[in-house]
Design a protein around this motif. Structure first.
Motif, mmCIF file in Angstrom:
data_model
loop_
_atom_site.group_PDB
_atom_site.id
_atom_site.type_symbol
_atom_site.label_atom_id
_atom_site.label_comp_id
_atom_site.label_asym_id
_atom_site.label_seq_id
_atom_site.Cartn_x
_atom_site.Cartn_y
_atom_site.Cartn_z
ATOM 1 N N ILE A 147 0.982 -1.009 0.090
ATOM 2 C CA ILE A 147 -0.231 -0.202 -0.155
ATOM 3 C C ILE A 147 0.671 1.265 0.638
ATOM 4 C CG2 ILE A 147 -1.563 1.091 1.131
ATOM 5 C CD1 ILE A 147 -2.633 -1.476 0.402
ATOM 6 N N VAL A 148 0.490 1.726 -0.658
ATOM 7 C CA VAL A 148 0.811 3.515 -1.187
ATOM 8 C C VAL A 148 0.208 4.885 -1.014
ATOM 9 C CG1 VAL A 148 2.694 4.913 -1.852
ATOM 10 C CG2 VAL A 148 3.263 2.508 -2.762
ATOM 11 N N VAL A 179 3.030 -1.700 3.717
ATOM 12 C CA VAL A 179 3.039 0.170 3.985
ATOM 13 C C VAL A 179 3.979 0.543 3.659
ATOM 14 C CG1 VAL A 179 1.675 1.792 4.534
ATOM 15 C CG2 VAL A 179 0.811 -0.523 5.583
ATOM 16 N N HIS A 180 4.529 1.658 2.619
ATOM 17 C CA HIS A 180 5.830 2.138 2.188
ATOM 18 C C HIS A 180 5.633 3.104 3.610
ATOM 19 C CE1 HIS A 180 8.150 4.350 -0.706
ATOM 20 N NE2 HIS A 180 7.385 5.309 -0.148
ATOM 21 N N LYS A 190 4.559 -2.391 -8.353
ATOM 22 C CA LYS A 190 4.761 -4.084 -6.632
ATOM 23 C C LYS A 190 3.771 -3.547 -6.320
ATOM 24 C CE LYS A 190 7.990 -2.107 -2.763
ATOM 25 N NZ LYS A 190 8.644 -2.734 -2.360
ATOM 26 N N VAL A 191 3.041 -2.181 -6.608
ATOM 27 C CA VAL A 191 1.668 -1.306 -5.925
ATOM 28 C C VAL A 191 0.407 -2.254 -5.756
ATOM 29 C CG1 VAL A 191 0.339 0.456 -5.421
ATOM 30 C CG2 VAL A 191 2.412 0.299 -5.617
ATOM 31 N N GLU A 193 -0.988 7.070 -17.708
ATOM 32 C CA GLU A 193 0.646 6.273 -17.667
ATOM 33 C C GLU A 193 0.471 5.308 -16.721
ATOM 34 O OE1 GLU A 193 4.286 9.556 -17.227
ATOM 35 O OE2 GLU A 193 2.276 10.284 -16.939
ATOM 36 N N LEU A 194 -0.481 5.872 -15.084
ATOM 37 C CA LEU A 194 -0.161 5.598 -14.025
ATOM 38 C C LEU A 194 -0.396 3.760 -13.668
ATOM 39 C CD1 LEU A 194 -0.653 6.666 -10.596
ATOM 40 C CD2 LEU A 194 -1.279 4.918 -11.197
ATOM 41 N N LEU A 195 -1.349 3.622 -14.340
ATOM 42 C CA LEU A 195 -1.767 1.965 -15.303
ATOM 43 C C LEU A 195 -1.485 1.522 -15.236
ATOM 44 C CD1 LEU A 195 -5.746 3.085 -15.061
ATOM 45 C CD2 LEU A 195 -4.926 1.981 -13.543
ATOM 46 N N GLU A 196 -0.745 1.824 -16.570
ATOM 47 C CA GLU A 196 0.126 1.362 -16.718
ATOM 48 C C GLU A 196 1.217 1.034 -16.674
ATOM 49 O OE1 GLU A 196 1.558 -0.695 -20.473
ATOM 50 O OE2 GLU A 196 0.142 0.085 -20.311
ATOM 51 N N LEU A 197 1.855 1.820 -15.715
ATOM 52 C CA LEU A 197 3.305 1.367 -14.454
ATOM 53 C C LEU A 197 2.700 0.205 -13.716
ATOM 54 C CD1 LEU A 197 5.057 5.268 -14.756
ATOM 55 C CD2 LEU A 197 5.369 2.530 -15.758
ATOM 56 N N ALA A 198 1.507 0.160 -13.562
ATOM 57 C CA ALA A 198 0.908 -0.301 -11.603
ATOM 58 C C ALA A 198 0.103 -1.820 -12.101
ATOM 59 C CB ALA A 198 0.086 0.680 -11.498
#
Length: 316
Positions: free
Chosen positions: A5-6, A27-28, A44-45, A59-64
């Motif tokens: 979790i972040v 948790v981060h 890894k989120v 963009e964010l979803l592509e990285l997650a």
């Protein structure tokens, strides 16, 4: 492997520590990270708790690729691409009601500031001036107030100002009536903008509300009228608002939200001496931030520990 979790946009310290104590979650370590750092964590989120600083887009979803849920610690979710989240199987939730009172009180604060010229009075006093004769204001007592959007926040505004004995008109396609005294529904926005002394906006930003307050509506307002927006930017035509205020066709406006945030340094709105502005702080009270955090912590625990999704928000 524990869900990771972040919380990138900041969080009440005590609540963040409570979240970290959950042995079922990883948790981060910090409750605020830069957007660049967030990008390195996204692969890894599994869960994000965000406010307004983080935009959940393609963009964010592509990285997650492992993201399961995004919780907006607040009510508005226009910084989340809910349709794309749904397509990728990412759940979206918010914390409805937690900051309603704070947002309503910000609208009332802007209202009173416009009526009594308080920010301008303060500015001139700090400049060593005594501009008493130039700062004659207006009373809220017995004024006609139009509330555009009569959901939870709009209703709180009506309750908070009820002691001033206003006549309240409200426009809302869902709400049919109000139990408050001297309050009635109207079905035409033109009636609100042409007859009210104060108009305050309290609708979410949706496709049907974007640009809803047009130049045509704004130009119906009375010369001594006041316009308040502590809801969402993009609802009011800012170009038309600028012209209206520049030409002194209404008395004043009080805005906490803007179509582009942060407000660009070259925005023409900055020029106006009859526009009172604040940087989207409607929910920025200690009480509200605690409530939204408390709800978000509960929801992330429920989702990952008990497989229970609370306050889901679906794309429209």
């Amino acid at each position: 492997m524990k869900p990771f979790i972040v919380v990138p946009d900041g969080f009440d310290k005590s609540l963040f520590e409570e979240l970290k104590k959950n042995s079922n979650l990883e948790v981060h370590p910090t409750s605020k990270v830069s957007q660049d750092e967030l990008k390195t964590l996204l692969p890894k989120v599994n869960g994000l708790i965000i406010r307004s600083a983080t935009t959940v887009n393609a963009e964010l979803l592509e990285l997650a690729p492992n993201l399961k849920i995004v919780i907006r610690a607040g009510e508005g979710t226009d910084n989340i691409d809910k349709t794309l989240c749904a397509a990728k199987g990412v759940k979206v939730a918010n914390t409805p009601g937690a900051n309603n009172n704070s947002a309503a009180e910000q609208a009332v604060a802007l209202m009173m500031s416009c009526l009594r010229n308080t920010p301008f009075a303060n500015k001139t006093m700090h400049e060593g001036k005594w501009e008493k004769n130039a700062l004659t204001g207006l009373e809220l007592w017995k004024k006609k107030v139009g509330i555009v959007g009569f959901g939870r926040i709009g209703q709180i505004v009506a309750k908070r100002i009820s002691g001033f004995e206003p006549e309240v008109l409200f426009f809302d396609p869902v709400m049919e009536k109000s139990d408050l005294a001297n309050t009635r529904k109207v079905t035409d926005l033109k009636e609100i903008f042409s007859t009210c002394d104060i108009v305050t906006i309290h609708t979410p930003l949706l496709p049907q509300t974007k640009g809803m307050v047009t130049g045509e509506l704004l130009n119906l307002m009375k010369k001594d009228a006041i316009l308040i927006n502590a809801a969402r930017g993009g609802i009011v035509d800012e170009e038309a608002l600028y012209t209206l205020l520049k030409d002194k066709k209404i008395r004043c406006a009080g805005f906490d939200v803007f179509a582009t945030e942060p407000l660009p340094a070259d925005s023409k709105l900055i020029e106006l001496d009859n526009l009172i502005m604040s940087p989207h702080v409607g929910a920025s009270t200690e009480e509200a931030q605690f409530r939204v955090g408390e709800m978000a912590v509960h929801q992330i625990n429920e989702f990952f520990v008990n497989n229970n999704l609370l306050n889901e928000v679906k794309g429209k």
